[in-house]
Design a protein around this motif. Structure first.
Motif, PDB file in Angstrom:
ATOM      1  N   ASP A  52      10.765 119.092 105.687  1.00  0.00           N
ATOM      2  CA  ASP A  52      10.474 118.282 104.512  1.00  0.00           C
ATOM      3  C   ASP A  52       8.960 118.201 104.324  1.00  0.00           C
ATOM      4  OD1 ASP A  52      10.998 116.785 102.278  1.00  0.00           O
ATOM      5  OD2 ASP A  52      11.772 115.044 103.333  1.00  0.00           O
ATOM      6  N   ASP A 109       3.008 110.403 107.550  1.00  0.00           N
ATOM      7  CA  ASP A 109       4.231 110.662 106.774  1.00  0.00           C
ATOM      8  C   ASP A 109       4.787 112.063 107.024  1.00  0.00           C
ATOM      9  OD1 ASP A 109       4.991 108.347 105.292  1.00  0.00           O
ATOM     10  OD2 ASP A 109       3.246 108.614 103.995  1.00  0.00           O
ATOM     11  N   VAL A 144       8.745 111.883 107.560  1.00  0.00           N
ATOM     12  CA  VAL A 144       9.811 112.431 106.706  1.00  0.00           C
ATOM     13  C   VAL A 144      10.742 113.334 107.509  1.00  0.00           C
ATOM     14  CG1 VAL A 144       8.511 112.260 104.539  1.00  0.00           C
ATOM     15  CG2 VAL A 144       8.359 114.377 105.871  1.00  0.00           C
ATOM     16  N   SER A 196      15.776 108.469 101.565  1.00  0.00           N
ATOM     17  CA  SER A 196      14.618 109.174 101.028  1.00  0.00           C
ATOM     18  C   SER A 196      14.890 109.464  99.552  1.00  0.00           C
ATOM     19  CB  SER A 196      14.377 110.439 101.861  1.00  0.00           C
ATOM     20  OG  SER A 196      15.571 111.169 101.971  1.00  0.00           O
TER      21      SER A 196
END
Lengths: 349, 349
Positions: free
Chosen positions: A64, A85, A89, A248
């Motif tokens: 991702d 992040d 993710v 998400s």
């Protein structure tokens, strides 16, 4: 379905339908499976991670990117959050199948390599590695000014199922199960194409707090998403844990990925968090759009047997996760419903 | 080192030194290793793949993108080749540590999702999967017009070492070993920033063959790179196989990644293939630049014990790889030398 009034993700430039159509075209010719001497793929289409059995081990792999949140990082000049992040993710998608994170590779695409920016990204990645308990073992840095104008931060994570643990796929979900929700801390890395568009339209000053906020808005919006590995590890070995969902892109619709033959009724879903409410009001975003774009304050959901609610909450607390709460239940039907907002989704996409 | 006369990669816009500096800044804070209950990382810095031991299995993971070759695909309107390259760049890096390919995830970044383009990319990926004997088990499609103008095709591959096989790392290389080279078919997915620049400067017509060529140049340049999985599988279980090198970005310098205490002498390296010679002449590219930018006709090298040359060539033939030949040997010293061109490199970067 007609477009709702107010701002939508599609009006901000991303047409989910067109993406699905193109993706289906790409996947049409990619169903090949090698001889089992190359590993045995366990097909879980549409789930958070791919699974393969190699020897005695079952591995999970997921990939991702941070998406357009990096453009906000560039605007504000703060890169640590999106670095973290990059890990978040990916490990949260491993957590969503109950896999224990092991190794990560990163992929940074940029127009020019700025050592100051790269150092901040690395700082954030390092923080994410420690929080997600995963090792960075490789990566790719591509300086491709002819392809990218901004910076893209992506990664791929591999996890596994420790001896005796089975993948947590949702197959064992049944009517009567309870949904435990764990709070998010902001938008994680989703919805930023819409958020950025709204900020621009309203000419918002990112150096000042929003109404009701404490920190400069730029900083608040760049907070790295919470990592749910501890929550997953606390529950994944329990037979009464039937599924996890990482909320998400797609928001609460992610629940529909877990099982097609039941309905997820979010009867005690909390009100959106203040940042989400502020953005909702900024863009007059209709509820049906809001809940399929943002996590609205709940970033991770565990689906557990009704008899195991108390012991599951206790296991989470022992792992340091003290803010989980009941947010809904599994009922007859299909899709996802949020009775308070009279919002209903028939499936994931 | 002074810049050589003629075109260089750096003059075409990619400053390798600046990339190294920024990358070092990024990596400074990412050395964290999780508890061994999350897998045991086997550190092989600078190698083609990261390695981790999980239970009884050792896994290899590697990530790479097709780079700016996609811009040529866009110009010519042919996407199958770069789709196959997405698989190629990754499985060849697994092959370079002797890992057997198992699963792949792809990552497509684009400004808009064109179903026709995506179908071609998928067709190419499918072909690559069959050639590399690897399964696509997931991926990410990000439509991010604010970040990318073109299309980026990346992926991550996971492989493993079948029972009894050890990673082929170069640690056992010794003076006297022989280098067996396997031909490439064009530039694979490297050097295209320079190639595209030269084509533009000279206003070359991609719809016609180059002098001496048979196919339209656009088609010739978009040929997907050869996949060396069969070669690696044929040799990886032999104790006399000491290393593999995949000659991707960095050309023959890749050999220096394998061992820092010996010299790789390319005394029987073949002349560059006709396409490489044509591009060399187009840009007056100096030998020192040519051999560190392109594979120059040899895409994969196996380093084997001198006593095993004949049996290794025979093993390759049995696996269908009939065009391997001796291209050099391991001598005292360090770095990589190409006596015919009086070119020498002290290391990988």
């Amino acid at each position: 379905m007609p477009e709702p009034a107010g701002w939508t993700y599609s009006r901000a430039g991303v047409d989910r339908g067109a993406v699905s159509t193109a993706l289906a075209a790409l996947l049409a010719e990619t169903r090949y499976r090698p001889p089992t001497s190359h590993g045995r793929v366990l097909d879980l289409p549409g789930h958070y991670a791919g699974l393969v059995r190699i020897g005695r081990e079952t591995l999970a792999i997921t990939t991702d990117t941070v998406g357009t949140k990096t453009l906000l990082a560039e605007e504000v000049g703060q890169w640590e959050g999106v670095g973290e992040d990059l890990v978040q993710v990916n490990v949260n998608d491993l957590a969503a199948v109950g896999a224990r994170p092991s190794v990560l590779v990163d992929c940074v695409l940029c127009a020019r390599p700025d050592p100051g920016v790269f150092a901040q990204i690395g700082e954030g990645i390092g923080r994410g590695l420690r929080r997600g308990r995963i090792a960075l073992v490789g990566g790719e840095t591509a300086v491709v000014p002819d392809i990218v104008r901004g910076t893209d931060l992506g990664g791929t994570a591999v996890g596994f199922f420790p001896r005796g643990r089975r993948p947590v796929t949702g197959a064992r979900i049944r009517v009567g199960d309870v949904l435990l929700g764990i709070p998010s801390n902001g938008f994680h890395a989703n919805g930023y194409t819409l958020v950025r568009r709204l900020l621009r339209e309203a000419n918002v000053d990112l150096t000042k707090p929003r109404r009701g906020g404490t920190f400069p808005l730029g900083e608040e919006l760049l907070r790295p998403g919470r990592i749910y590995v501890d929550a997953s590890e606390a529950l994944a070995d329990r037979a009464t844990t039937h599924a996890f969902a990482h909320l998400s892109g797609g928001g609460v619709r992610n629940l529909a990925r877990l099982h097609g033959g039941v309905r997820f009724e979010l009867d005690t879903w909390p009100d959106p968090d203040p940042l989400t409410e502020w953005v909702r009001d900024l863009g007059s975003i209709a509820p049906v759009e809001l809940y399929q774009t943002f996590n609205t304050g709940v970033g991770f959901v565990a689906v557990v047997a009704a008899s195991a609610v108390k012991s599951s909450l206790e296991a989470l607390r022992r792992a340091g996760v003290r803010d989980a709460r009941r947010v809904g239940s599994v009922v007859r039907g299909r899709g996802v419903v949020l009775p308070r907002e009279t919002v209903a989704y028939s499936g994931y996409s």
